[in-house]
Design a protein around this motif. Structure first.
Motif, PDB file in Angstrom:
ATOM      1  N   ALA A 143      46.268  69.331  33.896  1.00 38.98           N
ATOM      2  CA  ALA A 143      46.844  68.036  34.271  1.00 38.98           C
ATOM      3  C   ALA A 143      46.027  67.363  35.369  1.00 38.98           C
ATOM      4  O   ALA A 143      45.995  66.131  35.467  1.00 38.98           O
ATOM      5  N   ALA A 144      45.351  68.170  36.177  1.00 36.96           N
ATOM      6  CA  ALA A 144      44.554  67.619  37.273  1.00 36.96           C
ATOM      7  C   ALA A 144      43.460  66.686  36.781  1.00 36.96           C
ATOM      8  O   ALA A 144      43.046  65.764  37.486  1.00 36.96           O
ATOM      9  N   THR A 145      42.965  66.919  35.574  1.00 39.66           N
ATOM     10  CA  THR A 145      41.895  66.064  35.048  1.00 39.66           C
ATOM     11  C   THR A 145      42.459  64.827  34.357  1.00 39.66           C
ATOM     12  O   THR A 145      41.695  63.969  33.906  1.00 39.66           O
ATOM     13  N   ARG A 146      43.799  64.743  34.269  1.00 40.93           N
ATOM     14  CA  ARG A 146      44.457  63.603  33.630  1.00 40.93           C
ATOM     15  C   ARG A 146      45.217  62.725  34.624  1.00 40.93           C
ATOM     16  O   ARG A 146      45.442  61.551  34.364  1.00 40.93           O
ATOM     17  N   ALA A 147      45.627  63.292  35.749  1.00 40.25           N
ATOM     18  CA  ALA A 147      46.456  62.555  36.707  1.00 40.25           C
ATOM     19  C   ALA A 147      45.707  61.333  37.230  1.00 40.25           C
ATOM     20  O   ALA A 147      44.560  61.431  37.662  1.00 40.25           O
ATOM     21  N   SER A 148      46.359  60.190  37.185  1.00 41.20           N
ATOM     22  CA  SER A 148      45.720  58.948  37.630  1.00 41.20           C
ATOM     23  C   SER A 148      46.765  57.886  37.885  1.00 41.20           C
ATOM     24  O   SER A 148      47.898  57.985  37.431  1.00 41.20           O
ATOM     25  N   GLY A 149      46.371  56.852  38.606  1.00 40.89           N
ATOM     26  CA  GLY A 149      47.264  55.738  38.876  1.00 40.89           C
ATOM     27  C   GLY A 149      46.904  55.063  40.184  1.00 40.89           C
ATOM     28  O   GLY A 149      46.747  55.733  41.216  1.00 40.89           O
ATOM     29  N   LEU A 150      46.776  53.735  40.159  1.00 41.61           N
ATOM     30  CA  LEU A 150      46.315  52.990  41.325  1.00 41.61           C
ATOM     31  C   LEU A 150      47.330  51.946  41.770  1.00 41.61           C
ATOM     32  O   LEU A 150      48.000  51.311  40.964  1.00 41.61           O
ATOM     33  N   GLN A 151      47.406  51.754  43.093  1.00 35.68           N
ATOM     34  CA  GLN A 151      48.298  50.748  43.645  1.00 35.68           C
ATOM     35  C   GLN A 151      47.837  49.331  43.334  1.00 35.68           C
ATOM     36  O   GLN A 151      48.618  48.380  43.454  1.00 35.68           O
ATOM     37  N   SER A 152      46.609  49.175  42.920  1.00 32.29           N
ATOM     38  CA  SER A 152      46.110  47.844  42.575  1.00 32.29           C
ATOM     39  C   SER A 152      46.890  47.237  41.417  1.00 32.29           C
ATOM     40  O   SER A 152      46.827  46.027  41.186  1.00 32.29           O
TER      41      SER A 152
END
Length: 440
Positions: free
Chosen positions: A181-190
């Motif tokens: 999952a570490a290589t998939r986790a993502s998400g930005l406040q932008s």
């Protein structure tokens, strides 16, 4: 190393470990989550995301808000996105994230497909929520201030934890799922103030399902993907405070500090809204200025000065304060519509609102000063951490759910959740028919 200890916690913690109050808070978060998802099922981001997965078709494994049955991964993606579409779901300030919208949709989709009991589902959810929050603490404020969205990053690991438990992975398999999952986790406040923010929740839920399903099929990743050199912590501005993150893991449930929203906007605005909730509102022309003091962190999260959309308005101190002082119901999702961003009275008052950071305030506190033409100065303060009994919280969350989905459906949902009934019963209540209660 955080991964092995989390993996043991996820794989081995018994259902009896959590106290009754913690389990009751979980039930309230489940009711809150379902109500937010049903109410948000007709939002543009919901229709677009749901339309994508329904067009692709596939195995009919789990229900989605406002739709029918789709593959498990797709259901997690849609339900995570839809339940965050109104930005009305719960928050945990230990890591400034929305745990339920990542964890619950992943767990519910798998539970519905694999036909597990309600008690097994709720235990997996609780493990996932606790994992999400503790990983968020490990990632720290630096991770958040850099611009990462904890709902999506920490939420991916929470969704993975719940999924791994439901699939019966042992500690080794759970560690592998977290590492993948570490290589998939993502998400930005932008993405805040756009459709991209709720989508962050959806991808977190889908990531957790996908990683766990792959491990269950024999996939072999680097199980140290979180902790290792060039791993998630090393590359995502993480503080990696293991001692704080894992303090009394399995004995003390940090999830107990969950906050539920009673205003349909960013939680960073709620202390301010509660501070002015009982203010005796004068006429517009009587207000000379409004000064809001908040923790400096919120200035980069929900301080859009001149939003032009309803989504953007949910992240604007100035506009939300103006709406509240003019008598608009900030507890109603219908308030946050594009046209109010151009309403002359709203704009007039918005431009009299000034927002400043104050390091003396915590992230749950706000202070408001309103100056009148009569030279009167009204000062108000609120702290979201003010004590709230479990019974009062239950009353408020049920009232919120009844407003969003109708009292009859809210009662049915609450009964299913309290009795830990078959997860498919929740699936039947979130499907296409009567997706939104129309009375508001």
């Amino acid at each position: 190393m955080i991964t092995p200890r989390l993996a043991d916690f996820i794989a081995f913690t018994e259902k009896t470990a959590a106290p009754w109050q913690t389990k009751r808070l979980l039930c309230l978060s489940m009711l809150d989550w379902v109500a937010c998802g049903i109410a948000g099922a007709d939002e543009p981001v919901s229709r677009i995301t749901r339309g994508l997965v329904e067009e692709e078709a596939g195995a009919k494994q789990a229900h989605v808000f406002g739709g029918h049955r789709v593959p498990v991964r797709a259901a997690a993606l849609v339900n995570g996105t839809v339940s965050h579409a109104l930005d009305f779901d719960d928050t945990h300030f230990a890591h400034i994230g929305h745990p339920s919208v990542a964890v619950i949709p992943a767990a519910l989709a798998l539970a519905e497909h694999h036909d597990v009991s309600g008690s097994v589902l709720q235990h997996a959810m609780l493990l996932g929520l606790e994992t999400s929050i503790r990983v968020g603490i490990w990632l720290g404020r630096t991770h958040y201030q850099t611009g990462f969205h904890q709902t999506a990053t920490a939420g991916t690991f929470g969704a993975t934890a719940a999924s791994a438990r439901l699939l019966g992975l042992d500690a080794s398999g759970t560690a592998a799922a977290l590492g993948l999952a570490a290589t998939r986790a993502s998400g930005l406040q932008s993405q805040f103030g756009t459709m991209g923010k709720p989508f962050n929740a959806g991808i977190a839920a889908a990531n957790g399902v996908e990683a766990s399903l792959l491990i269950a099929r024999g996939f072999e990743p680097n199980s140290s993907g979180i902790d290792t050199l060039q791993g998630f912590g090393d590359t995502h501005a993480s503080e990696r405070d293991v001692e704080s993150a894992l303090f009394e893991l399995g004995k003390r449930w940090i999830f107990d500090g969950i906050h539920h929203k009673f205003h349909a906007c960013c939680h960073g605005l709620h202390a301010t809204l509660e501070a002015i909730a009982n203010y005796d509102r004068p006429k517009l022309d009587d207000i000379v200025s409004v000064s809001v003091a908040t923790h400096p962190r919120w200035l980069t999260v929900c301080n859009q000065s001149n939003p032009s959309t309803g989504l953007g308005a949910k992240f604007s101190f100035r506009l939300v304060v103006a709406l509240a002082l003019l008598g608009y119901d900030t507890a109603s999702p219908e308030t946050f519509r594009d046209e109010l961003c151009f309403n002359p009275d709203v704009l007039t008052l918005r431009d009299r609102v000034a927002v400043a950071g104050c390091s003396g305030l915590s992230e749950t506190q706000a202070q408001v000063e309103i100056a009148h033409k009569t030279n009167e100065m009204h000062k108000m303060f609120y702290d979201l951490d003010a004590p709230m009994s479990l019974s009062e919280r239950e009353t408020r969350i049920f009232a919120k759910a009844a407003t969003l989905v109708g009292e009859e459906r809210a009662s049915k949902l609450w009964d299913i959740i309290k009795k830990q009934s078959d997860p498919s019963e929740i699936g039947l209540l979130i499907r296409a028919s009567e997706t939104r209660h129309k009375s508001h």
